[in-house]
Enzyme design. Sequence first.
Site, PDB file in Angstrom:
ATOM      1  N   THR A  16     -14.970 -19.318  47.451  1.00 35.87           N
ATOM      2  CA  THR A  16     -15.294 -18.599  48.694  1.00 35.87           C
ATOM      3  C   THR A  16     -16.600 -17.817  48.549  1.00 35.87           C
ATOM      4  OG1 THR A  16     -13.986 -16.622  48.158  1.00 35.87           O
ATOM      5  CG2 THR A  16     -12.861 -18.389  49.354  1.00 35.87           C
ATOM      6  N   MET A  94     -14.855 -18.557  35.542  1.00 35.12           N
ATOM      7  CA  MET A  94     -13.852 -17.931  34.667  1.00 35.12           C
ATOM      8  C   MET A  94     -14.003 -18.345  33.206  1.00 35.12           C
ATOM      9  SD  MET A  94     -12.362 -16.110  36.865  1.00 35.12           S
ATOM     10  CE  MET A  94     -11.823 -16.007  38.568  1.00 35.12           C
ATOM     11  N   HIS A 113     -17.968  -9.232  40.429  1.00 44.26           N
ATOM     12  CA  HIS A 113     -16.692  -8.823  39.838  1.00 44.26           C
ATOM     13  C   HIS A 113     -15.892  -8.036  40.890  1.00 44.26           C
ATOM     14  CE1 HIS A 113     -13.827  -7.832  36.747  1.00 44.26           C
ATOM     15  NE2 HIS A 113     -13.814  -6.606  37.251  1.00 44.26           N
TER      16      HIS A 113
HETATM   17  C1  GAR Z   1     -13.503 -13.589  43.118  1.00 43.23           C
HETATM   18  O1  GAR Z   1     -12.689 -12.548  43.546  1.00 43.23           O
HETATM   19  C2  GAR Z   1     -14.444 -13.122  42.015  1.00 43.23           C
HETATM   20  O2  GAR Z   1     -14.898 -11.823  42.191  1.00 43.23           O
HETATM   21  C3  GAR Z   1     -13.527 -13.196  40.829  1.00 43.23           C
HETATM   22  O3  GAR Z   1     -12.789 -14.386  41.026  1.00 43.23           O
HETATM   23  C4  GAR Z   1     -12.688 -14.666  42.419  1.00 43.23           C
HETATM   24  C5  GAR Z   1     -13.199 -16.059  42.678  1.00 43.23           C
HETATM   25  O4  GAR Z   1     -12.986 -16.457  43.995  1.00 43.23           O
HETATM   26  N1  GAR Z   1     -14.276 -13.187  39.615  1.00 43.23           N
HETATM   27  C6  GAR Z   1     -13.866 -12.589  38.514  1.00 43.23           C
HETATM   28  O5  GAR Z   1     -12.798 -12.028  38.399  1.00 43.23           O
HETATM   29  C7  GAR Z   1     -14.843 -12.651  37.335  1.00 43.23           C
HETATM   30  N2  GAR Z   1     -14.519 -11.667  36.348  1.00 43.23           N
HETATM   31  P1  GAR Z   1     -13.838 -17.619  44.690  1.00 43.23           P
HETATM   32  O6  GAR Z   1     -13.753 -18.849  43.785  1.00 43.23           O
HETATM   33  O7  GAR Z   1     -13.131 -17.859  45.983  1.00 43.23           O
HETATM   34  O8  GAR Z   1     -15.245 -17.143  44.875  1.00 43.23           O
END
Ligand code: GAR
Length: 207
Positions: A16, A94, A113
């Site tokens: 997203t 990740m 983050h």
């Molecule tokens: C998001 O909330 C991002 O901030 C988090 O993972 C999610 C990914 O969502 N990232 C972390 O926690 C990194 N430490 P997305 O794939 O829908 O963008």
Amino acid sequence: MEQTAKIAVLVSGGGTNLQALIDAQSQGVLKSGKIALVISNHRDAYALTRAENAGIRTETVTKSELGSQEAFEDRIMQLLDGEGIDLIVLAGFMSILSERFTRHYEKRIINVHPSLIPSFCGQGFYGLRVHEAALARGVKVTGATVHYVNEVPDGGEIIMQKAVNVRPDDTPETLQKRVMRLAEWKILPMSAEKVCADMVVNKQTHK
Ligand code: GAR
């Protein structure tokens, strides 16, 4: 035509935040940089479909197929350098990158983050876990942070932050969604634009 920075977005899941960057680009909010490459470390990441729908080149690089962290990072570096990438955006990526990698791209990697750093960050704090920890601690305000990436997980210089109120009836899932909508999807494209604009002004782009 005015010069732009070339952006690569590294993803692992739903994407997203990648979508927010794509939308910002089509709306002209992200104008000093152009997304040229999306790299996923999971073959089935929906983020790859989002990139394909937007006509962006995609690549998948997995540690399990390459056998080691070093080989994994070498392949990513090869793709980034082959495409002449100026800015690397970690958008829900990740996997922790080694010091060798982060030093190679000093001040050229940014990450989003889902908390107000220095709260609920560092090794082990990612995705939903961050929001579970925030609710367990009982904070009334959380948010999101965009920062430069260095050798310390979530330890690089902060670029932008946005606060979001916690509601008494929040679950980790409802909090995550609100932090994304009100904070991450706004400050990530804004930060990418700011960093790209600085690179263009300071002539730090490849071309
Ligand atoms: C998001 O909330 C991002 O901030 C988090 O993972 C999610 C990914 O969502 N990232 C972390 O926690 C990194 N430490 P997305 O794939 O829908 O963008």
